[in-house]
Write a protein that holds these residues in place. Structure first.
Motif, PDB file in Angstrom:
ATOM      1  N   GLY A   1       0.833  -1.125   0.191  1.00  0.00           N
ATOM      2  CA  GLY A   1       0.076   0.226  -0.034  1.00  0.00           C
ATOM      3  C   GLY A   1       0.786   1.364   0.002  1.00  0.00           C
ATOM      4  O   GLY A   1       0.244   2.283  -0.083  1.00  0.00           O
ATOM      5  N   GLU A   2       2.283   1.038   0.187  1.00  0.00           N
ATOM      6  CA  GLU A   2       2.983   2.253   0.149  1.00  0.00           C
ATOM      7  C   GLU A   2       3.094   2.896  -1.336  1.00  0.00           C
ATOM      8  O   GLU A   2       2.891   2.284  -2.360  1.00  0.00           O
ATOM      9  N   PRO A   3       3.105   4.344  -1.501  1.00  0.00           N
ATOM     10  CA  PRO A   3       2.884   4.806  -2.673  1.00  0.00           C
ATOM     11  C   PRO A   3       3.870   4.507  -3.638  1.00  0.00           C
ATOM     12  O   PRO A   3       3.682   4.575  -5.036  1.00  0.00           O
ATOM     13  N   GLN A   4       4.926   4.173  -3.358  1.00  0.00           N
ATOM     14  CA  GLN A   4       6.125   3.971  -4.058  1.00  0.00           C
ATOM     15  C   GLN A   4       6.293   2.638  -4.809  1.00  0.00           C
ATOM     16  O   GLN A   4       6.666   2.408  -5.964  1.00  0.00           O
ATOM     17  N   VAL A   5       5.424   1.634  -4.198  1.00  0.00           N
ATOM     18  CA  VAL A   5       5.329   0.456  -4.817  1.00  0.00           C
ATOM     19  C   VAL A   5       4.102   0.304  -5.846  1.00  0.00           C
ATOM     20  O   VAL A   5       3.244   0.522  -5.849  1.00  0.00           O
ATOM     21  N   LEU A   6       4.803  -0.198  -7.194  1.00  0.00           N
ATOM     22  CA  LEU A   6       4.034  -0.342  -8.307  1.00  0.00           C
ATOM     23  C   LEU A   6       3.715  -1.738  -8.641  1.00  0.00           C
ATOM     24  O   LEU A   6       2.790  -2.213  -9.326  1.00  0.00           O
ATOM     25  N   GLU A   7       4.555  -2.840  -8.259  1.00  0.00           N
ATOM     26  CA  GLU A   7       4.444  -4.025  -8.594  1.00  0.00           C
ATOM     27  C   GLU A   7       4.917  -5.147  -7.420  1.00  0.00           C
ATOM     28  O   GLU A   7       6.027  -4.813  -6.969  1.00  0.00           O
ATOM     29  N   VAL A   8       4.310  -6.158  -7.040  1.00  0.00           N
ATOM     30  CA  VAL A   8       4.754  -7.291  -6.329  1.00  0.00           C
ATOM     31  C   VAL A   8       4.634  -8.645  -6.920  1.00  0.00           C
ATOM     32  O   VAL A   8       3.757  -8.857  -7.697  1.00  0.00           O
ATOM     33  N   VAL A   9       5.973  -8.970  -7.002  1.00  0.00           N
ATOM     34  CA  VAL A   9       6.052 -10.351  -7.873  1.00  0.00           C
ATOM     35  C   VAL A   9       6.142 -11.492  -6.815  1.00  0.00           C
ATOM     36  O   VAL A   9       6.715 -11.728  -5.832  1.00  0.00           O
TER      37      VAL A   9
ATOM     38  N   VAL B   1      -1.536  -2.036  -7.199  1.00  0.00           N
ATOM     39  CA  VAL B   1      -0.135  -2.565  -7.583  1.00  0.00           C
ATOM     40  C   VAL B   1      -0.500  -3.626  -8.536  1.00  0.00           C
ATOM     41  O   VAL B   1      -1.563  -4.437  -8.743  1.00  0.00           O
ATOM     42  N   ALA B   2       0.291  -3.848  -9.613  1.00  0.00           N
ATOM     43  CA  ALA B   2       0.188  -4.896 -10.305  1.00  0.00           C
ATOM     44  C   ALA B   2       0.651  -6.300  -9.609  1.00  0.00           C
ATOM     45  O   ALA B   2       1.851  -6.153  -8.890  1.00  0.00           O
ATOM     46  N   VAL B   3       0.414  -7.441  -9.728  1.00  0.00           N
ATOM     47  CA  VAL B   3       0.551  -8.524  -9.104  1.00  0.00           C
ATOM     48  C   VAL B   3       0.970  -9.489 -10.070  1.00  0.00           C
ATOM     49  O   VAL B   3       0.383  -9.690 -10.881  1.00  0.00           O
ATOM     50  N   THR B   4       2.324 -10.057 -10.098  1.00  0.00           N
ATOM     51  CA  THR B   4       2.747 -10.872 -10.987  1.00  0.00           C
ATOM     52  C   THR B   4       3.355 -12.098 -10.579  1.00  0.00           C
ATOM     53  O   THR B   4       3.509 -12.150  -9.299  1.00  0.00           O
ATOM     54  N   MET B   5       3.644 -13.146 -11.304  1.00  0.00           N
ATOM     55  CA  MET B   5       4.123 -14.422 -10.937  1.00  0.00           C
ATOM     56  C   MET B   5       5.233 -14.668 -11.598  1.00  0.00           C
ATOM     57  O   MET B   5       5.296 -14.434 -12.798  1.00  0.00           O
ATOM     58  N   LEU B   6       6.210 -15.648 -11.340  1.00  0.00           N
ATOM     59  CA  LEU B   6       7.266 -16.137 -11.977  1.00  0.00           C
ATOM     60  C   LEU B   6       6.725 -17.035 -13.015  1.00  0.00           C
ATOM     61  O   LEU B   6       5.559 -17.969 -12.923  1.00  0.00           O
ATOM     62  N   ALA B   7       7.342 -16.908 -14.337  1.00  0.00           N
ATOM     63  CA  ALA B   7       7.013 -17.561 -15.396  1.00  0.00           C
ATOM     64  C   ALA B   7       7.159 -19.210 -15.161  1.00  0.00           C
ATOM     65  O   ALA B   7       7.691 -19.429 -14.075  1.00  0.00           O
ATOM     66  N   ARG B   8       6.641 -19.914 -16.144  1.00  0.00           N
ATOM     67  CA  ARG B   8       6.647 -21.298 -15.834  1.00  0.00           C
ATOM     68  C   ARG B   8       8.276 -22.149 -15.930  1.00  0.00           C
ATOM     69  O   ARG B   8       7.990 -23.331 -16.135  1.00  0.00           O
ATOM     70  N   GLY B   9       9.217 -21.069 -16.151  1.00  0.00           N
ATOM     71  CA  GLY B   9      10.433 -21.617 -16.229  1.00  0.00           C
ATOM     72  C   GLY B   9      10.943 -22.542 -15.018  1.00  0.00           C
ATOM     73  O   GLY B   9      11.603 -23.257 -14.777  1.00  0.00           O
ATOM     74  N   VAL B  10      10.127 -22.174 -13.953  1.00  0.00           N
ATOM     75  CA  VAL B  10      10.378 -22.691 -12.643  1.00  0.00           C
ATOM     76  C   VAL B  10       9.420 -24.247 -12.770  1.00  0.00           C
ATOM     77  O   VAL B  10       8.477 -24.148 -12.814  1.00  0.00           O
ATOM     78  N   PRO B  11      10.173 -25.451 -12.440  1.00  0.00           N
ATOM     79  CA  PRO B  11       9.337 -26.647 -12.649  1.00  0.00           C
ATOM     80  C   PRO B  11       8.624 -26.924 -11.648  1.00  0.00           C
ATOM     81  O   PRO B  11       8.707 -26.378 -10.555  1.00  0.00           O
ATOM     82  N   VAL B  12       7.377 -27.504 -12.065  1.00  0.00           N
ATOM     83  CA  VAL B  12       6.238 -27.772 -10.976  1.00  0.00           C
ATOM     84  C   VAL B  12       6.986 -28.759  -9.791  1.00  0.00           C
ATOM     85  O   VAL B  12       7.766 -29.625 -10.207  1.00  0.00           O
ATOM     86  N   GLY B  13       6.839 -28.479  -8.641  1.00  0.00           N
ATOM     87  CA  GLY B  13       7.589 -29.227  -7.471  1.00  0.00           C
ATOM     88  C   GLY B  13       8.954 -28.594  -7.248  1.00  0.00           C
ATOM     89  O   GLY B  13       9.677 -29.014  -6.428  1.00  0.00           O
ATOM     90  N   GLY B  14       9.423 -27.621  -7.735  1.00  0.00           N
ATOM     91  CA  GLY B  14      10.806 -26.888  -7.945  1.00  0.00           C
ATOM     92  C   GLY B  14      10.711 -25.966  -6.735  1.00  0.00           C
ATOM     93  O   GLY B  14       9.672 -25.262  -6.416  1.00  0.00           O
ATOM     94  N   GLU B  15      12.017 -25.969  -6.128  1.00  0.00           N
ATOM     95  CA  GLU B  15      12.119 -25.162  -4.882  1.00  0.00           C
ATOM     96  C   GLU B  15      13.086 -24.109  -5.478  1.00  0.00           C
ATOM     97  O   GLU B  15      14.030 -24.430  -6.103  1.00  0.00           O
TER      98      GLU B  15
END
Length: 200
Positions: free
Chosen positions: A134-142, A167-181
């Protein structure tokens, strides 16, 4: 092999066996290596552990570990304050930093939502994340959470909670394998997944 070593050595073995990836056999081998190389390994390790226990603290802003509060990343004016990358634990933050692909700031949740483990929203650092978003400078949360059932459940929950923030809410692309840490992935995979992030 009970009784094969004194109580001090058994205590050392028992404590080492509690570390992730260390079973009783590995702990015995590690203990033996430490004791055989007392001056080169055991004493410096004991000193490093003592110093870490005394000086390392949790950052009051992002939840990372550092010797200063706020941590070096939160205090760095060169970091992009408009970007917050949400990670499960500090190990994932370190993995992101190794990839050197993200120049924003972080938020360590302290775990994932998991009914089986009794981890609900109150057990995680969700409230401070919503406040920071909620802070004014924050535009995106990944949302850089594991591609596991618990990780995706947590990401969905956070996306819903962040819907009210501007804010824009984004996720990492699926380059991260399912079940991956994250802390087990190579740097290139993390960098590519971060570059190809998408809306949640």
């Amino acid at each position: 092999m009970a009784g094969s070593a004194g109580p001090e050595i058994e205590r050392l073995i028992g404590l080492l066996a509690k570390l992730p990836g260390m079973g009783p056999r590995s702990a015995r081998r590690a203990s033996l290596a430490l004791l055989k190389r007392r001056d080169q390994l055991l004493l410096p390790l004991a000193e490093a552990l003592s110093v870490a226990a005394e000086r390392v603290k949790t950052c009051s802003v992002c939840g990372s570990l550092d010797t200063q509060d706020p941590c070096a990343i939160c205090s760095d004016p060169q970091r992009d304050a408009s970007l917050i990358c949400v990670v499960e634990e500090v190990g994932a933050l370190w993995a992101m930093e190794r990839a050197a692909a993200f120049r924003g700031r972080y938020h360590v949740l302290g775990g994932l939502l998991s009914a089986l483990d009794g981890m609900g929203p109150d057990a995680l650092r969700v409230g401070p994340l919503i406040a920071r978003a909620g802070e004014p400078q924050v535009l995106e949360v990944v949302l850089a959470l594991p591609a596991t059932v618990d990780g995706q459940t947590t990401a969905h929950y956070l996306a819903e909670r962040l819907a009210g923030a501007n804010v824009a809410v984004t996720m990492l692309a699926r380059g991260v394998p399912v079940g991956g840490e994250l802390d087990w992935l190579d740097d290139g995979t993390i960098a590519q997944a971060l570059r190809a992030r998408r809306p949640a």
